[in-house]
Design an enzyme around this catalytic site. Structure first.
Site, PDB file in Angstrom:
ATOM      1  N   GLU A 177      -1.542 -66.992  11.481  1.00 27.22           N
ATOM      2  CA  GLU A 177      -2.562 -67.839  12.087  1.00 27.22           C
ATOM      3  C   GLU A 177      -1.969 -69.115  12.671  1.00 27.22           C
ATOM      4  OE1 GLU A 177      -4.510 -65.033   9.357  1.00 27.22           O
ATOM      5  OE2 GLU A 177      -2.835 -66.435   9.119  1.00 27.22           O
TER       6      GLU A 177
ATOM      7  N   HIS B  66     -12.873 -64.781   1.489  1.00 27.64           N
ATOM      8  CA  HIS B  66     -13.369 -64.061   2.663  1.00 27.64           C
ATOM      9  C   HIS B  66     -14.876 -64.215   2.848  1.00 27.64           C
ATOM     10  CE1 HIS B  66      -9.624 -61.939   1.575  1.00 27.64           C
ATOM     11  NE2 HIS B  66      -9.538 -61.617   2.854  1.00 27.64           N
TER      12      HIS B  66
END
Length: 339
Positions: A66, A135
């Protein structure tokens, strides 16, 4: 001569992909990158069909880094491109937050407006699937709190397409937060009210404008993404008791449409805010303070229905206990009535 518009319903995922494709066709500077956004079409379906039409040069699968692809997006945008980047889960922001906030959000200010950073960062939010604390968060307030970025959060496919189009065309960085439960992906379940009529032609939904999705006179329910749908379900149940609830869909967190919130609460005199983000220090408190600071007359103390200040549990019974719901909204209204 009036041209007939074909009516069809889309999921949020398909509406997002359609908006991106339409902008890519008219602006060669627009490209997409992220993890599994190429041939797979994105884990949540947001880029389905784009790889087949535009190829690997403009629809780029990235390594699982990322930090690398967010840094690349900032550089590309600063050099005249208009990247759309998918951060698969908003929870992963910690890995690349330096690129997001110290670069993407600030560089236009640091350069005195000379450097534009038109990045669209689309990212999934929300829980309910036993995906645990890494998540399943929403983190709306985390991004809304930090100056330099616009933040949008659609609750239905029409707004998703229009907000995505507006985000891509905007010269500012835009965080596009979509809730997994509203995407229309079969394995995530389907919220039917999120699947609505969407025009084929391109259009914009203005960033910074809320929408009244149900008019009422007795209480205002302000929702963000999934909170809008909880609010609509609660409003239908309250109507059976003779209570008229107005439901306001924020659509944008930054800029925040305080005028729409205040106008609704002036009419109803009561306010409930529904947000799947954490209870404390969040959008719910900001919305309530926006009303109170303006001295809006209230018939009862405002209430918020939000996620408890705990890490999100893995086990289904514990997670479901913690999530906002229509029943919790009705309980909040009953508390207002009893005081």
């Amino acid at each position: 001569m009036t041209v007939a518009t074909k009516e069809r319903k889309l999921t949020i995922a398909r509406a997002m992909a359609e908006a991106i494709a339409q902008e890519m066709r008219i602006d060669e500077r627009v490209f997409v990158m992220g993890e599994d956004i190429g041939p797979l079409g994105g884990v949540f379906g947001n880029t389905r069909g784009l790889y087949d039409e535009f190829g690997a040069e403009r629809v780029r699968d990235t390594p699982i880094s990322e930090t690398a692809f967010m840094g690349a997006a900032v550089g590309a945008a600063s050099d005249g491109m208009r990247p759309i980047v998918e951060l698969m889960f908003v929870d992963f922001f910690g890995v690349c937050f330096d690129a997001i906030y110290n670069l993407m959000a600030k560089n236009t200010y640091f350069s005195g407006g000379e450097v534009k950073v038109p990045v669209v960062l689309m990212t999934s939010t929300g829980g309910g699937y036993s995906d645990a604390g890494q998540h399943s968060q929403c983190l709306h307030a985390t991004f809304a709190h930090l100056p330099g970025m616009k933040v949008v959060a659609p609750s239905n496919a029409y707004d998703a397409k229009g907000l995505m189009t507006a985000a891509i065309r905007d010269d500012n960085p835009v965080i596009f937060m979509f809730h997994k439960a509203l995407q229309g992906m079969g394995w995530l379940g389907t919220e039917k009210d999120a699947i609505v009529q969407v025009p084929e032609q391109a259009y914009e939904v203005p960033i910074g404008k809320a929408a009244v999705v149900r008019e009422g006179s007795d209480v205002t329910i302000v929702g963000i993404t999934s909170g809008v749908h909880h609010g609509l379900k609660a409003a239908r149940q309250l109507a059976e008791r003779g209570v008229s609830a107005e439901v306001l869909d924020l659509r944008s967190l930054v800029p925040l449409d305080r005028e729409a919130i205040i106008a609704s609460v002036r009419k109803t005199g009561r306010l409930i805010v529904v947000d799947e983000d954490y209870h404390s220090y969040g959008m719910s408190g900001e919305i309530i303070s926006s009303v109170v600071e303006q001295g809006v007359p209230l018939k009862a103390a405002p209430q918020r229905v939000a996620y408890p200040d705990i890490p999100i549990p893995f086990t289904r019974p514990m997670e479901q206990w913690a999530l906002p719901s229509a029943d919790k909204i009705i309980a909040a209204f009953e508390k207002m009535e009893s005081n």
